[in-house]
Design an enzyme around this catalytic site. Structure first.
Site, short mmCIF file in Angstrom:
data_model
loop_
_atom_site.label_atom_id
_atom_site.label_comp_id
_atom_site.label_asym_id
_atom_site.label_seq_id
_atom_site.Cartn_x
_atom_site.Cartn_y
_atom_site.Cartn_z
N ARG A 1 -28.74 -28.24 31.54
CA ARG A 1 -28.27 -27.68 30.27
C ARG A 1 -29.04 -26.39 29.99
O ARG A 1 -30.26 -26.40 29.89
CB ARG A 1 -28.49 -28.71 29.16
CG ARG A 1 -28.15 -28.21 27.80
CD ARG A 1 -28.18 -29.26 26.71
NE ARG A 1 -27.90 -28.55 25.48
CZ ARG A 1 -28.77 -28.37 24.48
NH1 ARG A 1 -29.97 -28.92 24.52
NH2 ARG A 1 -28.43 -27.67 23.44
N HIS B 1 -28.12 -20.82 21.29
CA HIS B 1 -29.42 -21.48 21.12
C HIS B 1 -30.33 -20.47 20.43
O HIS B 1 -31.33 -20.02 20.98
CB HIS B 1 -29.95 -21.96 22.46
CG HIS B 1 -31.01 -23.03 22.38
ND1 HIS B 1 -31.00 -24.17 23.14
CD2 HIS B 1 -32.12 -23.14 21.61
CE1 HIS B 1 -32.07 -24.92 22.85
NE2 HIS B 1 -32.76 -24.30 21.91
N GLU C 1 -28.42 -27.33 17.48
CA GLU C 1 -29.25 -27.63 16.31
C GLU C 1 -29.04 -26.71 15.11
O GLU C 1 -30.00 -26.02 14.68
CB GLU C 1 -30.73 -27.63 16.69
CG GLU C 1 -31.13 -28.65 17.70
CD GLU C 1 -32.65 -28.81 17.79
OE1 GLU C 1 -33.39 -28.11 17.07
OE2 GLU C 1 -33.10 -29.68 18.56
N ASN D 1 -30.20 -34.17 19.96
CA ASN D 1 -31.59 -33.86 20.29
C ASN D 1 -32.45 -34.76 19.41
O ASN D 1 -32.32 -34.74 18.19
CB ASN D 1 -31.91 -32.40 19.99
CG ASN D 1 -31.19 -31.44 20.93
OD1 ASN D 1 -30.51 -31.87 21.86
ND2 ASN D 1 -31.34 -30.15 20.70
N TYR E 1 -36.43 -36.28 18.82
CA TYR E 1 -37.86 -36.21 19.14
C TYR E 1 -38.69 -37.19 18.33
O TYR E 1 -39.86 -37.40 18.63
CB TYR E 1 -38.38 -34.80 18.89
CG TYR E 1 -37.87 -33.80 19.90
CD1 TYR E 1 -38.57 -33.58 21.08
CD2 TYR E 1 -36.68 -33.09 19.70
CE1 TYR E 1 -38.12 -32.67 22.02
CE2 TYR E 1 -36.23 -32.18 20.64
CZ TYR E 1 -36.94 -31.98 21.79
OH TYR E 1 -36.49 -31.09 22.73
N GLU F 1 -31.53 -33.41 24.32
CA GLU F 1 -32.96 -33.04 24.41
C GLU F 1 -33.81 -34.21 23.96
O GLU F 1 -33.49 -34.88 22.97
CB GLU F 1 -33.33 -31.85 23.51
CG GLU F 1 -32.85 -30.52 23.96
CD GLU F 1 -33.28 -29.40 23.01
OE1 GLU F 1 -34.31 -29.55 22.31
OE2 GLU F 1 -32.57 -28.39 22.97
C1 FCB Z 1 -35.68 -28.24 19.84
C2 FCB Z 1 -35.11 -26.95 20.37
C3 FCB Z 1 -35.70 -26.53 21.69
C4 FCB Z 1 -37.17 -26.84 21.78
C5 FCB Z 1 -37.45 -28.27 21.40
C6 FCB Z 1 -38.90 -28.68 21.50
O1 FCB Z 1 -35.60 -28.24 18.45
O2 FCB Z 1 -33.71 -27.05 20.53
O3 FCB Z 1 -35.41 -25.19 21.89
O4 FCB Z 1 -37.87 -25.97 21.01
O5 FCB Z 1 -37.01 -28.49 20.09
#
Ligand code: FCB
Length: 452
Positions: A82, A126, A171, A298, A300, A357
């Protein structure tokens, strides 16, 4: 032990295991071959904007090392990659003529990926808006949505024969709220909730206008969008924390998901934000809700929220429970992947979902005398998070692939080069790449999948 756990992972058959990157974070070469200036080229030069005063001017020099990087992907056994295209390489001033040299770079990238049997997943936006469009208001200006659609048209015309997975935006929550509400990211405007809402409406409009154009130019391909979503839970059972948590969830998740999947912004957000709402024209909702084939998520962390003072009228504060945290202060909580997949599947039921992500930032990574990088925490992170995907797939959720953030250490926005996320280490003095231990673990997982 870790190796055994990686081998034992049971992911669905034909599950894609890949890595994600982004043009500004890896390419360098900011003005090569006719590229125009983007808001990140500009923002990184603003004193104090980037923690270590750095920029993506050189980054991983991927623009000149693309073939070497594809060889790395091959070595890791990735089945998908990607990446994003830089709008300013292709249409340097954002709305004018096409720069063939920019298209040629991505054309070579796509051909080399296909030759290596790696599926290209192309993201059109992006975060690197052409600066000349920012000078006219950027995502505040409704016209930007139409310029974005023209850019999507140009790129999908050029690559529609070869790219089978298209993402419009990456995002929008982050690039709109951090760019226009808090000012942490480019273009660096601190206009509060109005900034986040107006810019995100225009970004979503751009998405909706682009979808049918991509479909027309790239028949037989899948078109989607990538959202950064979190499952949000209240810090306590108090009515005020529960309400704050719902407001945050409304802004980060439902504002975007409802618009795309249900054709209307959530009623509670419209009521809450009455004074700061964008102008929504009659056909906008319908345009934004153009059917999509997949959702990229995405993810985290999870979010625990309490009543607070951030971003009125959202008025929340993030609560960080004791636990293990990454170098960017995200709590390590593997269940967040399962929970977000459930949340999206139950409430919106996209046909297909990709974890577009997920990954871990670790500070102070050391290259040993033998040239190795021992990052067992990241290796375990990957296995634990992918196990949650296996669990979701077993429960019938149509999750089709996983992209680790990120292929190689790179420019991490306002953190500069201080928080490496890569499964490949980059020595920024020499540009030498070295696969970390976590990359070796990831290769085992990728191989299992391609063999199954
Ligand atoms: C996301 C972004 C990516 C990177 C990661 C850690 O929010 O899409 O570009 O910065 O976090």
């Amino acid at each position: 032990m870790l190796i055994q756990s990686a081998r034992a992972l049971k992911l669905p058959c034909q599950f894609l295991v890949g890595a994600a990157t982004c043009a500004y974070q890896i390419e360098g070469a900011p003005f090569c071959d006719g590229k125009g200036e983007s808001i990140w080229d500009r923002f990184t030069k603003k004193p104090g904007a980037i923690i270590d005063g750095s920029s993506g001017d050189i980054a991983c020099d991927h623009y000149h090392r693309m073939s070497e990087d594809i060889a790395l992907m091959k070595q890791l056994g990735l089945s998908a990659y990607r990446f994003s295209t830089a709008w300013t390489r292709i249409i340097p001033d954002g709305s004018g003529s096409i720069n063939q040299a920019g298209l040629d770079f991505y054309s070579r990238l796509i051909d080399e990926l296909l030759a290596a049997h790696i599926a290209p997943f192309l993201t059109l936006y992006h975060w690197d808006l052409p600066q000349l469009l920012q000078d006219k208001g950027g995502w505040y200006n409704r016209d930007t949505a139409y310029h974005f659609a023209n850019y999507a048209d140009a790129v999908s015309r050029a690559f529609g024969d070869r790219v089978k997975h298209w993402t419009t935006l990456n995002e929008p929550w982050t690039f709109c709220w951090s760019g226009y509400a808090t000012g942490e990211d480019a273009p660096g405007l601190s206009d509060g909730a109005r900034g986040g809402l107006v810019s995100s409406h225009h970004a979503l409009l751009g998405h909706g206008l682009a979808v049918p154009l991509i479909r027309a130019n790239a028949p037989d391909s899948s078109v989607g969008i990538v959202f950064d979503l979190n499952v949000v839970t209240p810090a306590t059972t108090s009515l005020s924390d529960v309400a704050a948590s719902k407001r945050f969830e409304g802004a980060q998740n439902r504002w975007f998901l409802d618009a795309v999947f249900k054709g209307a912004y959530p009623e509670d957000m419209l009521n809450l934000c009455g004074d700061v709402l964008p102008e929504i024209e009659n056909s906008d909702n319908q345009i934004i809700a153009a059917p999509i084939d997949y959702l990229g998520i995405n993810i985290y962390r999870r979010s625990i929220m309490a009543e607070g003072t951030e971003l009125p009228p959202l008025n929340f504060q993030r609560v960080s429970p004791p636990g293990n945290y990454s170098a960017v202060n995200y709590e390590i909580w593997p269940e967040c992947v399962y929970d977000v997949l459930q949340y999206v599947h139950q409430n919106y039921a996209p046909n297909e979902i990709f974890i577009s992500e997920n990954g871990l930032a670790l500070a102070h990574e050391i290259v040993t005398d033998e040239g190795e990088i021992h990052d067992p925490i990241r290796g375990k992170y990957l296995v634990d998070h992918l196990s949650q995907i296996a669990r979701a797939a077993k429960d019938g959720i149509p999750v089709k692939g996983y992209f680790v953030w990120t292929l190689m250490d790179n420019f991490e926005w306002a953190y500069g080069y201080t928080v490496p996320f890569g499964i490949v280490h980059v020595d920024f003095e020499t540009q030498r790449r070295r696969i970390k231990d976590s990359g070796k673990i990831f290769a085992i997982i990728a191989k299992n999948c391609s063999d199954s």
